[in-house]
Write an enzyme that holds these catalytic residues in place. Structure first.
Site, PDB file in Angstrom:
ATOM      1  N   GLU C  48       0.742  -0.997  -0.052  1.00 23.08           N
ATOM      2  CA  GLU C  48       0.042   0.069  -0.071  1.00 23.08           C
ATOM      3  C   GLU C  48       0.869   1.102   0.134  1.00 23.08           C
ATOM      4  O   GLU C  48       0.297   2.346  -0.437  1.00 23.08           O
ATOM      5  CB  GLU C  48      -0.844   0.003   1.107  1.00 23.08           C
ATOM      6  CG  GLU C  48      -2.134  -1.281   1.176  1.00 23.08           C
ATOM      7  CD  GLU C  48      -1.545  -2.139   2.347  1.00 23.08           C
ATOM      8  OE1 GLU C  48      -0.562  -2.936   1.908  1.00 23.08           O
ATOM      9  OE2 GLU C  48      -1.967  -2.357   3.416  1.00 23.08           O
ATOM     10  N   ASN C  49       2.028   1.297   0.517  1.00 25.18           N
ATOM     11  CA  ASN C  49       2.854   2.452   0.713  1.00 25.18           C
ATOM     12  C   ASN C  49       3.414   2.817  -0.815  1.00 25.18           C
ATOM     13  O   ASN C  49       4.016   3.863  -0.782  1.00 25.18           O
ATOM     14  CB  ASN C  49       3.970   2.385   1.724  1.00 25.18           C
ATOM     15  CG  ASN C  49       4.925   1.122   1.333  1.00 25.18           C
ATOM     16  OD1 ASN C  49       4.843   0.331   0.672  1.00 25.18           O
ATOM     17  ND2 ASN C  49       6.174   1.451   1.864  1.00 25.18           N
TER      18      ASN C  49
END
Lengths: 224, 225, 224, 225
Positions: C48-49
């Site tokens: 997700e980052n």
């Protein structure tokens, strides 16, 4: 009375471009503004195709078909320039990150409504491009246009007749015979070209003009 | 099997695209037109296409050939005006009611495509409010800003132009070549990157401008434009 | 009957990861899946980052505090990896560009509702992170979880009791004793761990289970 | 005057920021925390801040020091859970009703900030529909997808962490350092880039990851984190 030339109108608009700003120039006369920035003003010119920091037009040796602005001109980049994609470019425009846009126009109404995107030309399709985004998104919208049409019709109107680009957006208008601000009260004349009387200016304008006593003189150097 | 998105020809890159497809085509300001792929699409002679392309008539793009060949039933764009005094092929077909036209502010055009790729079905924008282009669109005021509701655009195929693609479909663009390409790549079921050259070695992570996640096929066309 | 270990559950989920896909692994057991991919499957793990192409965990020599995944693990990059920012990462997730996400869960309902984001822990604040985005956005949502809570309560329910993460999203569940698909008709058992009878599985499950005659045997290698 | 956005100190970079400001703070997964700037904000002792930060409690971030110092009245985040069994400073203040909390799905958090910078006052997203986090939010169905309406987030100040900034404010990030920084930079009135080093020479155009248009001040802090 000698109206300003296209180059002189661009020169006049260039004098007002604040130092350190991000500026988008429309096609036509506005794009000439970058040639007349006063010495020492450090400005980033943004183009809708994502170029942030448009430099001078490319020389024949510099020309690169992939390095162009939104008007398909082959350009160079200034120091510190970068390039983003179209979605990011318009996020920048719509998001209020362009300090000033200087656009061409067909008509401006006294409430700041702008008409610059369609002339309803017979047999031609519509062309809006980024005009609406710039007119809505830029922190300040300035217009360069001839004061009257070729037929002598007024362009500073009580209400736009042509399809509008955006509502209540224009802040300042540079014409060949005057500099005019759009205030809450309507058009306020800041400068009139030498040799033109306030009444003569009014005669060439549909909308009411407020002309202060100390209205300035619109002058520009001879730019050949 | 080791991922390799490079395909041998423009024709092969169009496998599975059918009549009635919505095709997103990049290019703006003279840069980033996937002209070799546009020609391949013309040669495939598909019918009933919807084109999502910034300009229906840009002189450096071959989009107008698809239109002239009668393959197009609808154009979504921000510019539909030919340069000459005579009507362009697009303008003729449009005036004859043979092509449907949706004209959008360029930023709304870009944002609707971006929304299509980003899973945002609709958004509000102040751009266009009060203009003919927003006629009939739903409006709503947020704070002191009047807005129109705009919906996402997605497509079956995106044709984009880049400089280099690696086997994973990662793409580098030259200068102003990207324009609508990155957003279009996210919004189509199949994205074809037409590039100057492809390479087996991965592009360095910090140089990638469009992730291969969004690219299904990459075709090397050399210096042809 | 020998339930699968955490590593074995991850191994079983890994067998189903299709070649050439883009996969997001949740924290906990799911992140172990990348260790057990069958030979020859070329997969991009997205975090997700913004990391697209997470490689193996960094060795002490490779560790870089700026090269991390969403779980703050220090990682490496695989060939072809790149990194985007969070807005772009979630545009990718929400936009349906992640083929599969494998998540941990507290509860799954027979209509596919997922609860995996909040345990309403006393004195603790909420923590949702990217769970809702992944559950809604990924093309396929798979879950790895123990079949029952530590107290022996069921987790495969008629309806979630905990706050839901997303509605009707889960497609397949790997537990320590079964592999279960969520179909339009509800839970359908695909594999049961060796030595457990269909009735015993039902007894440990709240929701109704459809168990075909030819249900498979859930097996995993000894992973130490 | 030649543009130069480099400032000499973290304190100077906070000029003009006042009590009640909304402050966006980058960082996620252990990377990209502008900790030197967070400490400077704490030293300035402003009150009534609203923090827009992915985690209120990340152990590698100094955000919790602002909270502990009683400077914060509201937190907008996707994670508000301390790691230990004991309540964190945030959790204590929140349970005592002394800090307001808005918890969002991380992608909605990012997209609302992106919308704030992109002039999109509101958008619809399917994420969160039917969950407690969307309680009270307006809902609407597009096609077969149920969505919630989410509005833009903007702020007075963004604190972001990068690797290198040039005099024009252009920024390069290392690896996963960017995360929320680029979006936050677009959504704040004043953006401060805390970077390892600044340089007078412009960064090469193709290496810039965040345009200086979005950065007002750049502070070099070396290897301090």
């Amino acid at each position: 009375m000698k109206p300003l030339t296209r180059n002189q109108m661009a020169w006049r608009a260039a004098q007002d471009v604040e130092d350190g700003t991000v500026v988008n120039l429309g096609i036509g006369i506005p794009v000439l503004v970058s040639d007349y920035l006063p010495e020492g003003r450090d400005v980033f010119f943004q183009s809708e195709n994502g170029v942030i920091g448009v430099g001078p037009a490319a020389t024949p040796e510099q020309e690169d078909p992939d390095l162009v602005d939104a008007g398909s001109r082959r350009i160079t980049l200034r120091p510190g320039a970068t390039i983003v994609d179209s979605a990011a470019s318009f996020a920048m425009i719509r998001g209020g990150h362009i300090d000033v846009t200087i656009l061409g126009a067909f008509e401006v109404a006294s409430n700041g409504d702008l008409a610059n995107w369609d002339m309803r030309i017979p047999n031609k399709g519509p062309l809006v491009g980024g005009a609406m985004d710039l007119a809505v998104g830029a922190k300040a919208v300035r217009v360069i246009m001839e004061h009257n049409t070729r037929k002598g019709e007024p362009r500073l109107l009580d209400a736009c007749r042509l399809p509008v680009t955006a509502l209540e957006c224009v802040k300042r208008i540079y014409t060949d015979i005057a500099v005019i601000d759009v205030e809450a009260t309507g058009f306020v004349v800041r400068e009139i070209v030498e040799g033109l009387s306030p009444d003569e200016l009014r005669a060439r304008t549909e909308a009411e003009l407020s002309i202060p006593q100390d209205v300035g003189v619109l002058r520009a150097p001879d730019l050949g | 099997m080791a991922i390799d998105k490079r395909v041998a020809s423009a024709a092969e890159a169009l496998d599975g695209i059918e009549d009635g497809a919505t095709v997103l085509i990049s290019g703006f300001g003279g840069a980033g037109f996937p002209n070799i792929m546009i020609r391949a699409l013309r040669d495939r002679d598909l019918k009933g296409l919807t084109l999502v392309v910034n300009s229906a008539t840009h002189p450096f793009s071959y989009t107008h050939e698809l239109i002239e060949a009668g393959q197009v039933q609808k154009v979504i764009c921000s510019a539909a005006r030919g340069r000459g005094k005579e009507p362009s092929p697009f303008e003729k077909l449009w005036m004859d009611g043979k092509i449907e036209l949706e004209c959008l502010p360029q930023g709304t055009f870009a944002e609707r495509i971006r929304a299509g790729g980003a899973g945002i079905p609709a958004f509000y924008t102040p751009v266009g409010f009060g203009t003919d282009l927003a006629a009939g669109k739903e409006v709503r005021r947020f704070g002191d800003v009047d807005c129109v509701l705009e919906t996402a655009i997605t497509g079956d195929l995106a044709l984009i132009r880049g400089d280099v693609a690696d086997r994973y479909g990662n793409v580098i663009f030259r200068h102003a070549q990207a324009n609508f390409g990155p957003a279009m790549a996210t919004a189509a079921r199949i994205t074809v990157a037409e590039v100057r050259e492809t390479q087996a070695e991965p592009i360095a992570p910090e140089r990638v401008q469009l992730s291969g996640v969004y690219v299904n096929r990459a075709v090397a066309v050399g210096d042809a434009r």
